[in-house]
Design an enzyme around this catalytic site. Sequence first.
Site, PDB file in Angstrom:
ATOM      1  N   LYS A  92      -5.705   1.238  -7.664  1.00  0.00           N
ATOM      2  CA  LYS A  92      -5.074   0.115  -8.376  1.00  0.00           C
ATOM      3  C   LYS A  92      -5.609  -0.122  -9.798  1.00  0.00           C
ATOM      4  O   LYS A  92      -5.544  -1.232 -10.319  1.00  0.00           O
ATOM      5  CB  LYS A  92      -5.163  -1.200  -7.573  1.00  0.00           C
ATOM      6  CG  LYS A  92      -4.762  -1.105  -6.123  1.00  0.00           C
ATOM      7  CD  LYS A  92      -3.601  -0.190  -5.835  1.00  0.00           C
ATOM      8  CE  LYS A  92      -2.261  -0.690  -6.296  1.00  0.00           C
ATOM      9  NZ  LYS A  92      -1.218   0.334  -5.968  1.00  0.00           N
TER      10      LYS A  92
ATOM     11  N   SER B 237      -4.642  -6.727  -7.142  1.00  0.00           N
ATOM     12  CA  SER B 237      -3.607  -5.702  -6.994  1.00  0.00           C
ATOM     13  C   SER B 237      -3.736  -5.006  -5.630  1.00  0.00           C
ATOM     14  O   SER B 237      -2.733  -4.748  -4.953  1.00  0.00           O
ATOM     15  CB  SER B 237      -3.748  -4.682  -8.131  1.00  0.00           C
ATOM     16  OG  SER B 237      -2.780  -3.677  -8.023  1.00  0.00           O
TER      17      SER B 237
ATOM     18  N   HIS C 162      -8.732   9.377  -5.896  1.00  0.00           N
ATOM     19  CA  HIS C 162      -9.536   8.147  -5.882  1.00  0.00           C
ATOM     20  C   HIS C 162     -10.929   8.432  -5.315  1.00  0.00           C
ATOM     21  O   HIS C 162     -11.690   7.494  -5.045  1.00  0.00           O
ATOM     22  CB  HIS C 162      -8.874   7.091  -4.988  1.00  0.00           C
ATOM     23  CG  HIS C 162      -7.546   6.605  -5.475  1.00  0.00           C
ATOM     24  ND1 HIS C 162      -7.309   6.241  -6.773  1.00  0.00           N
ATOM     25  CD2 HIS C 162      -6.373   6.412  -4.827  1.00  0.00           C
ATOM     26  CE1 HIS C 162      -6.041   5.850  -6.893  1.00  0.00           C
ATOM     27  NE2 HIS C 162      -5.457   5.949  -5.733  1.00  0.00           N
TER      28      HIS C 162
HETATM   29  S1  PPS Z   1      -2.646   3.524  -6.942  1.00  0.00           S
HETATM   30  O1  PPS Z   1      -1.821   3.189  -5.732  1.00  0.00           O
HETATM   31  O2  PPS Z   1      -4.055   3.258  -6.669  1.00  0.00           O
HETATM   32  O3  PPS Z   1      -2.410   4.881  -7.421  1.00  0.00           O
HETATM   33  O4  PPS Z   1      -2.151   2.481  -8.031  1.00  0.00           O
HETATM   34  P1  PPS Z   1      -2.411   2.585  -9.595  1.00  0.00           P
HETATM   35  O5  PPS Z   1      -1.309   3.339 -10.222  1.00  0.00           O
HETATM   36  O6  PPS Z   1      -3.803   3.029  -9.858  1.00  0.00           O
HETATM   37  O7  PPS Z   1      -2.351   1.068 -10.040  1.00  0.00           O
HETATM   38  C1  PPS Z   1      -1.205   0.262  -9.871  1.00  0.00           C
HETATM   39  C2  PPS Z   1      -1.373  -0.918 -10.812  1.00  0.00           C
HETATM   40  O8  PPS Z   1      -1.173  -0.472 -12.166  1.00  0.00           O
HETATM   41  C3  PPS Z   1      -0.113  -1.210 -12.735  1.00  0.00           C
HETATM   42  N1  PPS Z   1       0.618  -0.389 -13.690  1.00  0.00           N
HETATM   43  C4  PPS Z   1       0.743  -0.681 -14.994  1.00  0.00           C
HETATM   44  N2  PPS Z   1       0.245  -1.708 -15.718  1.00  0.00           N
HETATM   45  C5  PPS Z   1       0.579  -1.746 -17.038  1.00  0.00           C
HETATM   46  N3  PPS Z   1       1.364  -0.835 -17.633  1.00  0.00           N
HETATM   47  C6  PPS Z   1       1.879   0.210 -16.951  1.00  0.00           C
HETATM   48  N4  PPS Z   1       2.647   1.086 -17.558  1.00  0.00           N
HETATM   49  C7  PPS Z   1       1.565   0.310 -15.559  1.00  0.00           C
HETATM   50  N5  PPS Z   1       1.881   1.181 -14.587  1.00  0.00           N
HETATM   51  C8  PPS Z   1       1.294   0.731 -13.453  1.00  0.00           C
HETATM   52  C9  PPS Z   1       0.732  -1.609 -11.530  1.00  0.00           C
HETATM   53  O9  PPS Z   1       1.648  -2.636 -11.857  1.00  0.00           O
HETATM   54  C10 PPS Z   1      -0.366  -2.021 -10.556  1.00  0.00           C
HETATM   55  O10 PPS Z   1      -1.023  -3.226 -10.961  1.00  0.00           O
HETATM   56  P2  PPS Z   1      -0.590  -4.698 -10.504  1.00  0.00           P
HETATM   57  O11 PPS Z   1      -1.668  -5.595 -11.030  1.00  0.00           O
HETATM   58  O12 PPS Z   1      -0.521  -4.689  -9.010  1.00  0.00           O
HETATM   59  O13 PPS Z   1       0.732  -4.971 -11.152  1.00  0.00           O
END
Ligand code: PPS
Length: 294
Positions: free
Chosen positions: A48, A139, A109
């Site tokens: 996340k 998240s 991860h």
């Molecule tokens: S995972 O399942 O661990 O692979 O998830 P991961 O991709 O690491 O994290 C998901 C969170 O990143 C946010 N996210 C973004 N934030 C800003 N800009 C962009 N472009 C973007 N892409 C993914 C996504 O919304 C999740 O965070 P939260 O706080 O839940 O919205």
Amino acid sequence: MSSLEGVLRQDWKMFRGYPMVLPFASNWERIEQFQVRPDDIVIATYPKSGTTWLSEIVDMVLNKGDVEKCERDFITNKVPMLELLAPGQRITGTDLLDKAPSPRLVKTHLPIDLLPTSFWTNRCKMFYLARNAKDVATSYYHFHQMNKLLPLPGPWEEFLEKFMAGKVAYGSWHDHVKSWWERKKDYPLLYLFYEDLKEDPKREIRKVMQFLGQDLDESVLDKITRHTSFEAVKDNPLLNFTNLAIMDHNITPFMRKGMVGDWKNHFTVAQNEVFDADYQKKMAGTTLKFRSEI
Ligand code: PPS
């Protein structure tokens, strides 16, 4: 483990000291025997932290901003997750990677000590992306609600306690971010922060570009910034995980809020104080600094 039955909403399996998503922990030989290529590019994160965001940025930089090329497949296929084992579908991250053309992008991860050592000895390019603990906890809590491969999180206050104690998949956030930070001292990995990406995406994308040895025009950097903005990825079916039946986006979408500071909508004042006190102890002695608001 070939069927979905028996793995949905199951508790973690302890694996070498880490709570692990049950199916991922089975048949670990596939990970240990994985043939690393020297030109593999690794994107490592605690869950996340913006993995999907950085994955698409890296792919776009490698493809010089060509959106059509970047739309060739789902992000889960373009950047397979090393430890993935999808029960029922018989898909593993290592199988997907074995079939992928070089240079391969590898999502993981895994904490440092579970990552196959051949990644380091082959001198692969490595990114580590970190996000502040409070937004990660928030998240991760929502992700547990919508991703049926994870156990149900229970009430927020219980989940937060588990997160602080490292009793969630991949273990302690504190240990994860610190150990990758320490590794930076003797390995040339690029350590990035979610908050920096939010603050000035183009500046951070330029860092990614330089690290990958590319030289792109300003207009291409602008294009990559737009294509990977939260507003764009939220509605992009190749990036927003709506293709995975294991996730229920009606509960909460994978691309949920994409902001810095949403934790303030979830932490009570008391929870914040307890969290901060615990954080000070666990992060004492490291030079690593996070921003939980920008
Ligand atoms: S995972 O399942 O661990 O692979 O998830 P991961 O991709 O690491 O994290 C998901 C969170 O990143 C946010 N996210 C973004 N934030 C800003 N800009 C962009 N472009 C973007 N892409 C993914 C996504 O919304 C999740 O965070 P939260 O706080 O839940 O919205």
